[in-house]
Design a protein around this motif. Sequence first.
Motif, short mmCIF file in Angstrom:
data_model
loop_
_atom_site.label_atom_id
_atom_site.label_comp_id
_atom_site.label_asym_id
_atom_site.label_seq_id
_atom_site.Cartn_x
_atom_site.Cartn_y
_atom_site.Cartn_z
N ASP A 123 -3.23 -14.44 -59.28
CA ASP A 123 -4.36 -14.84 -60.18
C ASP A 123 -5.65 -14.34 -59.65
N GLY A 124 -5.35 -13.09 -58.85
CA GLY A 124 -6.62 -12.40 -58.53
C GLY A 124 -7.38 -11.55 -59.33
N VAL A 125 -8.27 -10.66 -58.87
CA VAL A 125 -9.06 -9.83 -59.66
C VAL A 125 -8.24 -8.74 -60.45
N GLY A 126 -7.10 -8.34 -59.79
CA GLY A 126 -6.27 -7.37 -60.59
C GLY A 126 -6.87 -6.04 -60.37
N MET A 127 -6.43 -4.90 -61.02
CA MET A 127 -6.97 -3.62 -61.06
C MET A 127 -7.16 -3.20 -62.48
N THR A 128 -8.40 -2.56 -62.60
CA THR A 128 -8.79 -1.77 -63.96
C THR A 128 -7.66 -0.59 -64.14
N PRO A 129 -7.82 -0.08 -65.37
CA PRO A 129 -6.92 1.20 -65.75
C PRO A 129 -7.59 2.14 -64.96
N GLU A 130 -8.67 2.35 -64.66
CA GLU A 130 -8.90 3.68 -63.59
C GLU A 130 -8.82 3.36 -62.38
N TYR A 187 -4.48 4.05 -57.37
CA TYR A 187 -3.18 3.58 -56.87
C TYR A 187 -2.02 4.61 -57.28
N PHE A 188 -2.07 5.51 -58.03
CA PHE A 188 -1.31 6.42 -58.27
C PHE A 188 -1.93 7.83 -57.70
N SER A 189 -2.89 7.67 -56.96
CA SER A 189 -3.37 8.76 -56.12
C SER A 189 -2.94 8.48 -54.51
N LEU A 190 -2.16 9.27 -53.90
CA LEU A 190 -1.77 9.01 -52.56
C LEU A 190 -2.95 8.89 -51.77
N HIS A 191 -4.04 9.54 -51.91
CA HIS A 191 -5.11 9.44 -51.03
C HIS A 191 -6.09 8.27 -51.37
N GLY A 192 -5.96 7.64 -52.43
CA GLY A 192 -6.84 6.77 -53.11
C GLY A 192 -6.81 5.40 -52.39
N TYR A 211 9.90 0.13 -60.26
CA TYR A 211 8.95 -0.51 -60.12
C TYR A 211 8.00 -0.84 -61.32
N SER A 212 7.41 -1.76 -61.66
CA SER A 212 6.66 -2.11 -62.88
C SER A 212 5.32 -2.71 -62.09
N ILE A 213 4.32 -2.37 -62.76
CA ILE A 213 3.12 -3.21 -62.25
C ILE A 213 2.22 -3.33 -63.56
N ARG A 214 1.95 -4.70 -63.75
CA ARG A 214 1.13 -5.36 -65.00
C ARG A 214 -0.26 -5.65 -64.46
N LYS A 244 -4.89 -11.79 -66.32
CA LYS A 244 -5.50 -11.97 -64.92
C LYS A 244 -4.52 -11.85 -63.88
N GLY A 245 -5.07 -11.34 -62.99
CA GLY A 245 -4.46 -11.07 -61.74
C GLY A 245 -3.61 -9.67 -61.80
N CYS A 246 -2.58 -9.83 -61.18
CA CYS A 246 -1.53 -8.53 -61.05
C CYS A 246 -0.36 -9.08 -60.94
N ARG A 247 0.78 -8.33 -61.51
CA ARG A 247 2.45 -8.75 -61.45
C ARG A 247 2.85 -7.37 -61.02
N VAL A 248 3.72 -7.49 -59.91
CA VAL A 248 4.25 -6.33 -59.30
C VAL A 248 5.62 -6.81 -59.30
N GLU A 249 6.69 -6.00 -59.74
CA GLU A 249 7.98 -6.29 -59.91
C GLU A 249 8.68 -5.02 -59.49
N LEU A 250 9.48 -5.27 -58.37
CA LEU A 250 10.38 -4.07 -57.71
C LEU A 250 12.10 -4.49 -57.75
N ASP A 251 12.70 -3.57 -57.97
CA ASP A 251 14.07 -3.42 -57.93
C ASP A 251 14.39 -2.69 -56.57
N LEU A 252 15.22 -3.59 -55.65
CA LEU A 252 15.46 -3.09 -54.57
C LEU A 252 17.03 -2.82 -54.45
N ASN A 253 17.49 -1.95 -53.68
CA ASN A 253 18.89 -1.62 -53.71
C ASN A 253 19.39 -2.38 -52.31
#
Length: 809
Positions: free
Chosen positions: A81-88, A94-99, A125-128, A201-210
């Motif tokens: 329930d943190g601040v999460g991430m904006t679309p930008e 996040y999807f810029s390796l040096h960001g 992976y999914s991020i909401r 609110k916040g962020c949800r990260v879901e990962l499928d691991l082998n």
Amino acid sequence: MSDSDIIGTIAQVRSNRSFFVAERDRAYEDWTASLHRELIQNAVDGGARNIDISITSEFGRGVLGREAECPIVTRVAYQDDGVGMTPEVLEDVYFSLHGSTKSSGESVGGFGRARLMTTFSQPRYSIRTGDRWAQGVGSEYVLRSRDQALREIDHWVGLARERNAAAVSAGDTDAVRLHQREIYQLEQEYETLAKGPRKAKGCRVELDLNPEDAKSPERRPTVERLKETLVAYLNRSAIKAKVTLNGELIETKKVAVKPAAKILARVDNDRIPETWRENTKIEILPAGDGASDIAFGEMKLVDPKSDHGLPAGKILVRSSGALMFETSSGNTEHTLILELSPSLAREVMTSNRDALRDEYKTALEEFSQRMATDTDAALRGKPKTEFTVLQGGKGLLSSRPEKVEVDFAAPTAVTGFRTSRSKRLAERVEASQHIWYSDWQYDSFTKDGLENVPAAEFNKLFEGLKGRGTVDGTILERFPGRQQSEAFLTALDRYGPRKAMEVASGSLLGHLVNSIKLHQALADEAESAANRDKLSDLHDVPIYKENLQPDERLDPVAAKKLTRAFHAQGRRHDPRNWNLPQGEGLQARKLLAVWQVAVQQCLAICSERLPKTPSFPYSVGWVLAMPRHQWLSLSGDYGYSIPEAVFHRPDAREELRYFLLNPLDQECQLRYSASNADDRHSIIALAAHECAHVYAPQDHNSAFASALTEIQMGLTPKRLREINREIDASIQLIDRLYGRGRTRIVALDKGNGSRPAERLLDSLSDDARSEAVELRADGVREVNGERIDELERTFGAWLDQEGVRPAMG
């Protein structure tokens, strides 16, 4: 032809998931153990108060229109329930390796290398966050709005129902159970997203691991292993957020810790960013040689008596309570926690966050070495201290003595000036130098004084002049304008200082200002001369005081008693309070002589046995400290301790060194006697220890051990006899300084117990006492030791018993 026709189609380098898997396995020795660290730290950095985690075994899902890569996966989902991430931020960072969003230094997260492990190397992976939903595999992803995500979930529900129908037809009950749970979870996810706010609110990260994906079988990301590593991680951390696992709150033990020490790293000044110096939360201490010490964390000792369940012999490195990594503490008995400074945590760790950068790694390694060789010293914090060097006739350094009381209202002297300063001020007094003053300045005058004369000294002048009735016998008598002086005095008596200053002429004010300065200059000269006389036969006497406040565990009565004794002993061992005519400071001076001889001889042994011993100036003095409650490695328990002796080199750039003896015990009473053979032996042993620190100023390492061994081997029985003879000679010299065989018996701060000279008086008969003891007018008894020797040689046992008085010639 357009530019695009010339240039052609611009393409970007693409990388598939196997590239990220290889990078992950190369960067992390055990990425499954670091997974929770990264996900929890990101949540903590986002200000989360609640973190809901689920770890389950599920059927794999496809992504980007492709079939599932793994039929069965370990699904890990983090919802905070943190601040999460904006679309930008999500797309451009996040999807810029040096960001990274974390450039303020107040957090350690950073979406750098951690993304290789948490997302890009996984089968799905999914991020909401906010109103966006991203899902992907490797470097490929799609970013959807909520409505697009709902359609995606609805599609997954349809596929799950088809798989469930096939499993029912096949009679596979296990598969039916899993598909039904998958359908339920997807429907719940659909309902939550559909009925919830458009911006979550916040962020949800879901990962499928082998579950088969690891270098070794014991490190595979199975459900059981990930649950175990999560609980272990949380037990080693102290995060403030509440954490649930599969709906159940994870309770962790509260670990009792005790503040131990700040950890400092030596960093070149040109490598310290200006933003660090401007940040009040970052402590930077000048260290000389173009470098500074950076306080990058605080080391805390875990109470060894508590049932903490943490690994012994380890340092747990944390940031904001979250465990970053572990390293050896250098002592198998202790567990320590290094809490990194929030303002520096990101800067002092490597990109993997599983080690420290060079300077900080070196500082931690040096601490571990000290833990291995001298645990108590390593854990000793930095108590409040005072360090003073008193100038002796043979020394170079000095501290300014306390000011004596001066009667500023008294007439100034006309002769006997010792310095050019006092002569110059006397000339100004005679010349009645004019000083401009106006009544509107009075308010500032009462605060700041006039012409570098403090207001407090003017107040003393005014108080001394009030009620005199005449200028005779005062500071005003030498002023040539008597009428002006009398008018000033009358205004002062009737109306106060403001009116007196108003009627004073500029020349009268000049006379007053320079007369006050002359008074103070003469007082400074007199006190300097007195101190030079007291210390003329001494080298510089350094006095280092630490633990200036009693331990908070003491009851008020005991603390008050200890404080009183500590300050009384401080006065007794201060050479400025040693008085030859009155006999004050005799025992302290003898003890200092014993210590000086012991240090001199140990350093001489160093020069003899260790040819490369450097030549350096030094002096001997005192270290005075109240007892401090801390962990004692020898007893294996907490208790009170004091430093017995200290080697002090105040500036690594200078050659000057100080060897300091603590003459007090834990009750702040005198510990040693200069005439006691056992006490001398202890002092010589302490001198050997501190002289060995010349070769290892901070540590008890192999260099220190080698030097100490050489000194101890040089302390042969013959050498010890020589040292004791030299000590005897020094003490005899001090006895001669204190009256050439006459002992003056005075009460020193009303100390406990009788002194040796008092015990001597008690052993004499009345007749012998009348022959050898003189009671002076000031109440001091003067014992003539030479007369006692003469009587003893002549009359023998008569001194020890009452009897017939022999004839005394």
